[in-house]
Scaffold this active site. Structure first.
Site, short mmCIF file in Angstrom:
data_model
loop_
_atom_site.label_atom_id
_atom_site.label_comp_id
_atom_site.label_asym_id
_atom_site.label_seq_id
_atom_site.Cartn_x
_atom_site.Cartn_y
_atom_site.Cartn_z
N HIS A 1 0.85 -1.19 0.00
CA HIS A 1 0.00 0.00 0.00
C HIS A 1 0.88 1.23 0.00
O HIS A 1 1.93 1.24 0.62
CB HIS A 1 -0.91 0.00 1.24
CG HIS A 1 -2.06 0.94 1.10
ND1 HIS A 1 -1.96 2.28 1.41
CD2 HIS A 1 -3.32 0.74 0.64
CE1 HIS A 1 -3.13 2.85 1.15
NE2 HIS A 1 -3.96 1.94 0.69
N ASP B 1 -7.91 -5.36 0.04
CA ASP B 1 -8.44 -6.23 -1.00
C ASP B 1 -8.08 -7.70 -0.83
O ASP B 1 -8.57 -8.54 -1.57
CB ASP B 1 -7.93 -5.76 -2.37
CG ASP B 1 -8.52 -4.43 -2.76
OD1 ASP B 1 -9.73 -4.25 -2.54
OD2 ASP B 1 -7.78 -3.56 -3.24
N1 ACO Z 1 4.23 -7.62 -5.02
C1 ACO Z 1 5.57 -7.58 -5.21
N2 ACO Z 1 6.33 -6.48 -5.04
C2 ACO Z 1 5.70 -5.35 -4.70
C3 ACO Z 1 4.31 -5.30 -4.49
C4 ACO Z 1 3.56 -6.48 -4.66
N3 ACO Z 1 2.24 -6.49 -4.48
N4 ACO Z 1 3.95 -4.05 -4.15
C5 ACO Z 1 5.08 -3.31 -4.14
N5 ACO Z 1 6.15 -4.11 -4.47
C6 ACO Z 1 7.56 -3.71 -4.50
C7 ACO Z 1 7.87 -2.89 -5.76
O1 ACO Z 1 8.31 -3.73 -6.81
C8 ACO Z 1 8.97 -1.98 -5.24
O2 ACO Z 1 10.15 -2.76 -5.16
P1 ACO Z 1 11.60 -2.03 -5.43
O3 ACO Z 1 11.74 -1.01 -4.34
O4 ACO Z 1 12.58 -3.15 -5.35
O5 ACO Z 1 11.50 -1.42 -6.80
C9 ACO Z 1 8.54 -1.68 -3.81
O6 ACO Z 1 7.76 -2.82 -3.40
C10 ACO Z 1 7.71 -0.41 -3.66
O7 ACO Z 1 6.59 -0.53 -4.53
P2 ACO Z 1 5.94 0.67 -5.34
O8 ACO Z 1 5.27 0.14 -6.56
O9 ACO Z 1 6.94 1.76 -5.51
O10 ACO Z 1 4.85 1.16 -4.28
P3 ACO Z 1 3.64 2.11 -4.59
O11 ACO Z 1 3.36 2.81 -3.32
O12 ACO Z 1 3.89 2.95 -5.81
O13 ACO Z 1 2.44 1.11 -4.97
C11 ACO Z 1 0.68 -0.43 -4.75
C12 ACO Z 1 1.48 0.68 -4.07
C13 ACO Z 1 0.16 0.04 -6.13
C14 ACO Z 1 -0.55 -0.73 -3.89
C15 ACO Z 1 1.57 -1.68 -4.91
O14 ACO Z 1 1.98 -2.15 -3.65
C16 ACO Z 1 0.88 -2.79 -5.70
O15 ACO Z 1 0.98 -2.82 -6.94
N6 ACO Z 1 0.17 -3.74 -5.00
C17 ACO Z 1 -0.57 -4.78 -5.68
C18 ACO Z 1 -1.91 -4.22 -6.18
C19 ACO Z 1 -2.88 -3.97 -5.04
O16 ACO Z 1 -3.09 -4.82 -4.17
N7 ACO Z 1 -3.56 -2.80 -5.10
C20 ACO Z 1 -4.57 -2.42 -4.12
C21 ACO Z 1 -4.08 -1.36 -3.21
S1 ACO Z 1 -5.29 -0.94 -2.00
C22 ACO Z 1 -6.40 -0.03 -2.85
O17 ACO Z 1 -6.11 0.71 -3.75
C23 ACO Z 1 -7.76 -0.16 -2.49
#
Ligand code: ACO
Length: 428
Positions: A306, A363
């Protein structure tokens, strides 16, 4: 005493006011930065940018706190009816008995759709995604209620609010009925908000339908925990669109579209699809954890991570406990729930997820409850939209009542070509 920070940009020293919120959150007010220094700020994805002051929802991602209008989400989820929470978010206080009765009856008088609006459903393909139908029909509401669209008229806004809250479950249930070829079930105003929705989803005209009170409780809780989450992607979209003085229906339709994406509300659908894929792949949880860690692989663990919560998502804790209770009460042994639990255990021990502070989000377990209730997977995000509606409305209203309201219009750092000599088509 109000604080300020000093910013040195070349020869210019700028005193930047520090704005302080009621929960000690501090922000630099850089609104004069460009005028004084020629510089703008750059923050892709708005990771560190406050777009507004807001008094609706407080969350602290480090401590896992979420409050609507000052009330803890745990208290609201345990004690309230969703309509009560709608009132709280939109009007700022918990309603008295009288206020709640009045609000409920205003909503009840608008639950039906105009018969011509039903005709839209004939035009959609049978396999249309219900989020596409939802955003289209919400947008089309502005064609049916042209006499009450003025964002500056409080009476217009009020009736738009009632119409939206009342009709969203009807629009949602019709899109499901359309997809399975069953007749639309009209709303029944003696029922509560959640009872009515379940009946419109699952009743058929030829048989009696008994509403399961456990489903009602679970659905009510899910709508409440989804009801607001401050400046998330869809809410920011609603505010952005509304800032141009677009009407409330148009602004909410845009919010529905933003919510649909799998990185936002669409994640609940993506989670169940992912869990099903893992189950069909012999339940090999470790393989999917490895895939999520592999930067060459685009796969992510859906329902994990998140932008704001970095310890735990308090909504996920509430939902997981409710999921446990419901499955036990219904005596359901859902293999997807087991896979979800295994995935959580493996990921929470894994250095990759621990170091990036990736935890199950709202979720991750909601889909397991929806499945138990019998909600089909493509409808999951529609239920999220039903829950988020009062939050969107509250933010749209707050934005319009702000004395600082301006059209939202970010700037950019241009990185394209410098001026080029034009080459006529014949010479290219
Ligand atoms: N699985 C694997 N790796 C992940 C995940 C994941 N679900 N989420 C983040 N990471 C990693 C990224 O690859 C990144 O790694 P790095 O630092 O080595 O490059 C690091 O964690 C940070 O991730 P970001 O994408 O920069 O985080 P951001 O805050 O931009 O994204 C998000 C947040 C979109 C929720 C992300 O965690 C994600 O894609 N999760 C999966 C989708 C999801 O469940 N969305 C629902 C969110 S809740 C809502 O909106 C209601």
């Amino acid at each position: 005493m109000s604080q300020s920070a000093k910013l040195n940009c070349g020869d210019v020293e700028l005193e930047v006011p520090v704005i302080e919120g009621t929960e000690d959150e501090k922000a630099l007010d850089i609104s004069q930065l460009r005028r004084e220094t020629g510089l703008i700020t750059l923050d892709e994805g708005y990771v560190n940018t406050g777009s507004t002051r807001s008094s609706i929802t407080f969350l602290n991602g480090e401590k896992g706190i979420l409050r609507y209008r000052g009330y803890a989400i745990e208290d609201l989820a345990r004690n309230c009816d969703f309509v009560e929470v709608c009132y709280l978010l939109i009007y700022g206080d918990l309603p008295s008995h009288e206020q709640l009765d009045e609000f409920r009856s205003a909503i009840h008088s608008h639950t039906m759709l105009h018969e011509d609006m039903r005709m839209f459903y004939n035009g959609f393909p049978r396999d249309a995604h219900p989020m596409a139908m939802l955003s289209s029909v919400v947008s089309a509401m502005s064609t049916f209620y042209q006499d009450a669209l003025d964002p500056a008229d409080p009476e217009h806004v009020e009736i738009c609010i009632h119409r939206l809250i009342a009709k969203l479950p009807t629009i949602a249930a019709y899109s499901y009925k359309k997809s399975i070829g069953q007749p639309f079930i009209y709303p029944e105003n003696d029922l509560t908000y959640c009872e009515n929705f379940l009946r419109m989803m699952f009743a058929v005209p030829c048989e009696p339908y008994e509403i399961d009170p456990d489903f009602v409780t679970a659905l009510n809780m899910l709508l409440i925990v989804h009801a607001d989450h401050e400046q998330n992607c869809s809410t920011s979209t609603v505010r952005m669109v509304g800032s141009s003085n677009a009407n409330l229906f148009a602004s909410i339709a845009a919010g529905v579209c933003a919510l649909w994406g799998p990185l936002h509300g669409g994640a609940n659908e993506a989670v169940v699809n992912m869990l099903t894929q893992i189950m069909d792949d012999d339940g090999d949880v470790e393989k999917y954890v490895a895939m999520a860690k592999d930067k060459e692989n685009g796969f992510r663990l859906m329902g994990f991570g998140h932008r704001v919560y970095k310890n735990f998502d308090p909504r996920a804790t509430i939902i997981k406990a409710a999921c446990d209770r419901l499955l036990e009460k219904m005596n359901i042994d859902d293999p997807l729930f087991h896979i979800a639990q295994q995935l959580e255990e493996v990921a929470l021990r894994d250095e990759y997820f621990v170091s990036r502070r990736l935890y199950p989000n709202v979720d991750f377990y909601s889909g397991v409850i929806y499945r138990a209730i019998g909600i089909p997977v493509p409808m999951f995000t529609v239920l999220f939209a039903m829950g988020r509606l009062p939050g969107w409305i509250a933010h749209w209203k707050e934005m319009h009542s702000s004395e600082n309201k301006r059209i939202c219009r970010p700037r950019q750092v241009y990185t394209g070509e410098n001026i080029r000599d034009f080459i006529p088509l014949s010479d290219r």
